[in-house]
Design an enzyme around this catalytic site. Sequence first.
Site, PDB file in Angstrom:
ATOM      1  CE  LYS A 141      79.295  37.733  68.635  1.00 28.78           C
ATOM      2  NZ  LYS A 141      79.048  39.025  69.266  1.00 28.78           N
ATOM      3  CD  GLU A 164      68.165  53.758  55.303  1.00 27.41           C
ATOM      4  OE1 GLU A 164      67.806  52.852  54.551  1.00 27.41           O
ATOM      5  OE2 GLU A 164      68.648  53.553  56.425  1.00 27.41           O
ATOM      6  N   GLY A 209      76.146  52.563  54.574  1.00 31.70           N
ATOM      7  CA  GLY A 209      75.300  51.987  55.623  1.00 31.70           C
ATOM      8  C   GLY A 209      75.590  52.574  56.983  1.00 31.70           C
ATOM      9  CB  VAL A 210      73.473  52.676  60.062  1.00 30.12           C
ATOM     10  CG1 VAL A 210      72.546  53.807  59.754  1.00 30.12           C
ATOM     11  CG2 VAL A 210      72.821  51.344  59.811  1.00 30.12           C
ATOM     12  N   GLY A 211      76.410  52.580  61.050  1.00 28.33           N
ATOM     13  CA  GLY A 211      77.329  51.822  61.894  1.00 28.33           C
ATOM     14  C   GLY A 211      78.771  52.242  61.726  1.00 28.33           C
ATOM     15  CG  ASN A 212      81.336  51.499  65.011  1.00 26.75           C
ATOM     16  OD1 ASN A 212      81.187  52.688  65.289  1.00 26.75           O
ATOM     17  ND2 ASN A 212      81.122  50.533  65.881  1.00 26.75           N
ATOM     18  CB  ILE A 213      81.889  49.022  58.703  1.00 29.88           C
ATOM     19  CG1 ILE A 213      82.484  48.001  59.682  1.00 29.88           C
ATOM     20  CG2 ILE A 213      82.491  48.848  57.314  1.00 29.88           C
ATOM     21  CD1 ILE A 213      82.313  46.556  59.280  1.00 29.88           C
TER      22      ILE A 213
HETATM   23  O1  0RQ Z   1      78.456  41.639  67.753  1.00 27.43           O
HETATM   24  O2  0RQ Z   1      78.716  43.694  69.059  1.00 27.43           O
HETATM   25  O3  0RQ Z   1      78.371  41.473  70.185  1.00 27.43           O
HETATM   26  O4  0RQ Z   1      80.528  41.991  68.997  1.00 27.43           O
HETATM   27  O5  0RQ Z   1      77.243  41.372  64.960  1.00 27.43           O
HETATM   28  O6  0RQ Z   1      78.694  43.540  63.933  1.00 27.43           O
HETATM   29  O7  0RQ Z   1      80.863  43.962  62.819  1.00 27.43           O
HETATM   30  O8  0RQ Z   1      80.144  45.461  64.748  1.00 27.43           O
HETATM   31  O9  0RQ Z   1      79.070  45.593  62.436  1.00 27.43           O
HETATM   32  O10 0RQ Z   1      77.625  47.218  63.774  1.00 27.43           O
HETATM   33  O11 0RQ Z   1      77.888  47.380  61.246  1.00 27.43           O
HETATM   34  O12 0RQ Z   1      76.565  45.551  62.279  1.00 27.43           O
HETATM   35  C1  0RQ Z   1      74.893  43.580  59.617  1.00 27.43           C
HETATM   36  C2  0RQ Z   1      74.263  43.847  62.016  1.00 27.43           C
HETATM   37  C3  0RQ Z   1      76.464  44.689  61.177  1.00 27.43           C
HETATM   38  C4  0RQ Z   1      74.366  45.890  60.541  1.00 27.43           C
HETATM   39  C5  0RQ Z   1      74.966  44.486  60.845  1.00 27.43           C
HETATM   40  C6  0RQ Z   1      78.167  40.312  65.245  1.00 27.43           C
HETATM   41  C7  0RQ Z   1      79.440  41.051  65.638  1.00 27.43           C
HETATM   42  C8  0RQ Z   1      78.850  42.158  66.488  1.00 27.43           C
HETATM   43  C9  0RQ Z   1      77.700  43.735  64.878  1.00 27.43           C
HETATM   44  P1  0RQ Z   1      79.073  42.251  69.109  1.00 27.43           P
HETATM   45  P2  0RQ Z   1      79.776  44.659  63.539  1.00 27.43           P
HETATM   46  P3  0RQ Z   1      77.793  46.551  62.464  1.00 27.43           P
HETATM   47  C10 0RQ Z   1      70.842  51.010  55.624  1.00 27.43           C
HETATM   48  C11 0RQ Z   1      71.879  50.142  56.210  1.00 27.43           C
HETATM   49  C12 0RQ Z   1      71.328  45.689  58.190  1.00 27.43           C
HETATM   50  C13 0RQ Z   1      70.700  47.040  57.961  1.00 27.43           C
HETATM   51  C14 0RQ Z   1      71.491  47.899  57.037  1.00 27.43           C
HETATM   52  C15 0RQ Z   1      72.916  45.793  60.100  1.00 27.43           C
HETATM   53  C16 0RQ Z   1      77.567  42.497  65.773  1.00 27.43           C
HETATM   54  O13 0RQ Z   1      75.118  46.540  59.567  1.00 27.43           O
HETATM   55  O14 0RQ Z   1      72.006  45.713  60.898  1.00 27.43           O
HETATM   56  O15 0RQ Z   1      72.335  47.459  56.305  1.00 27.43           O
HETATM   57  N1  0RQ Z   1      72.666  45.794  58.747  1.00 27.43           N
HETATM   58  N2  0RQ Z   1      71.215  49.180  57.063  1.00 27.43           N
HETATM   59  O16 0RQ Z   1      80.321  40.211  66.341  1.00 27.43           O
HETATM   60  C17 0RQ Z   1      77.123  36.137  64.358  1.00 27.43           C
HETATM   61  C18 0RQ Z   1      77.931  36.537  62.188  1.00 27.43           C
HETATM   62  C19 0RQ Z   1      78.252  37.874  62.595  1.00 27.43           C
HETATM   63  C20 0RQ Z   1      77.954  38.236  63.915  1.00 27.43           C
HETATM   64  C21 0RQ Z   1      78.831  39.945  62.855  1.00 27.43           C
HETATM   65  N3  0RQ Z   1      78.179  36.102  60.960  1.00 27.43           N
HETATM   66  N4  0RQ Z   1      77.371  35.698  63.103  1.00 27.43           N
HETATM   67  N5  0RQ Z   1      77.391  37.383  64.791  1.00 27.43           N
HETATM   68  N6  0RQ Z   1      78.331  39.525  64.016  1.00 27.43           N
HETATM   69  N7  0RQ Z   1      78.795  38.935  61.968  1.00 27.43           N
HETATM   70  C22 0RQ Z   1      71.277  51.870  54.502  1.00 27.43           C
HETATM   71  C23 0RQ Z   1      71.600  53.324  54.746  1.00 27.43           C
HETATM   72  O17 0RQ Z   1      71.518  54.120  53.908  1.00 27.43           O
HETATM   73  C24 0RQ Z   1      72.065  53.812  56.040  1.00 27.43           C
END
Ligand code: 0RQ
Length: 495
Positions: free
Chosen positions: A402, A288, A262-266
């Site tokens: 958080k 993707e 998936g996209v993003g830091n993780i």
């Molecule tokens: O907020 O930045 O204000 O601290 O959500 O969370 O942990 O930095 O992780 O950037 O990977 O995002 C699911 C949103 C995770 C993303 C999601 C808050 C947390 C932080 C971001 P801050 P992290 P990420 C396609 C792949 C759907 C689309 C997808 C996403 C912010 O991965 O959009 O998967 N996924 N695409 O603090 C409230 C909770 C929370 C929360 C985290 N439970 N409640 N806030 N946060 N958990 C496939 C490919 O092939 C690429």
Amino acid sequence: MIQCSGFRKLSACEAADLIPDGALVGFSGFTPAGAAKAVPRALAARAQALHDRGERFRIRVLTGASTGAALDDALAEANAISWRAPYQSSAALRKRINRQEIEFVDMHLSHLPQMVECGFFGNLDLAVVEGVDLTPEGRLTLSTSVGASPTFLRHADRVIVELNRRHSPRLGELHDIWTLPLPPERRSIPIERATSRIGTSYIAVDPAKIVGVVETNEADGVAAFDAPNAVSEQIADHVISFLLEETRRGRLPAEWLPLQSGVGNIGNAVMARLGAHPDVPPLEMYSEVFQDALVDLMETGRLRGASATSLTLSDAKLQRVYDNIDFFAPRIVLRPQELSNNPGVIRRLGVIAINTVLEMDLAGCANSTHVCGGQLMNGIGGSGDFTRNAYLSFLVAPSTAKGGRISTVVPMASHVDHNEHSVQVVVTEQGLADLRGLGPMERARRIIEKCAHPAYREYLHCYLEGSPVGHIRHDLGRCFELHRNLLETGRMLPI
Ligand code: 0RQ
């Protein structure tokens, strides 16, 4: 009339003037990679000027996925969007969507091209697409993403091309454009290996539809990733140990199967860690997004090849690809998103999928998109396409968010994007729960023990054991108690 590639050369403002109020416009872009830039920015300025004069101007916006600042941010800030699909990650847009000022349709990305093709969204008035080369016959070579642009170019009444001189003119060597016909003419997709090439390097656009070309010279503006932190590294290590054990048990071939991350830091950290591990075989990707960590892995031979729909690279990494394109072009394939995310191909290749979620629940359902059930974060993107159809799929998240005020393991997810029938393995930095073959009680106990943060385990056990007996245990009076606490007090549990 000044010409470019035999077509009318326009300034960005002249091109924006061709887009009427209420139009449905398909813009190129899958992440900031290859997103239209000059025309949407000029359109935002025009919308602002019209609004200042008290006139209406809002359009309906389609893209491949999220975009860059010049598109979603600029248009949202100018209040120039009335409707949007299929994915976004812009703070300005998110705010308007959550205030119900914009209708947002959150979709599986593989579904989008067919929906456009069948006319479910109405007539597509314009396509505004970034490319690196256009011939007088209308052969367009796209830039850093393919996404849904082939579909937009086929179906739009009129086409505006942004020709971006910043990119390598050799990008076409990465592209593999192939059209998926509609049923009943649909046939099998001949992708048998992750990097099979089945199509052309360009899109044939009807030249009569091209109303103008805007010349640009602008970077995609993809942000570099944060350095991996301890939490993402622990998540990556759980995934790696599990995959190595699956290989040892003969449940995964020695050379593994193509990965999607998936996209993003993780996602970026997981890929970097996988690539660095001495026991992990050289990898292949069927994903993707081709993101930063993969450039290094490819150069060191740890990544043999990759299929994606976008080259989402920070400027420095993209330049490395351009400087060494003889090496990278044969190893990277960029496909339309209806193929990169195609459920049939994902299942045929046996993809190993790793995606991040916001929360997971005790039944094994997961929420990728809506905080406390209502506030949109980004959208489901491609995570559903991959999670349901993968050979092996992981959903990952830090166990808390958080600063510990939120547990990402909850009794019942406040919104469900991936249900228990699709979810196989869930992972936090605490551990990994393999849910395959487990009934509901074993599954719930495994998730609490392996994945929940210790500060929330007792609450979750009490909830589970105290809920009415059924095939799945749930107490409808208490299942959202943690979410209610969060909304009322700012934390899920008292200190
Ligand atoms: O907020 O930045 O204000 O601290 O959500 O969370 O942990 O930095 O992780 O950037 O990977 O995002 C699911 C949103 C995770 C993303 C999601 C808050 C947390 C932080 C971001 P801050 P992290 P990420 C396609 C792949 C759907 C689309 C997808 C996403 C912010 O991965 O959009 O998967 N996924 N695409 O603090 C409230 C909770 C929370 C929360 C985290 N439970 N409640 N806030 N946060 N958990 C496939 C490919 O092939 C690429």
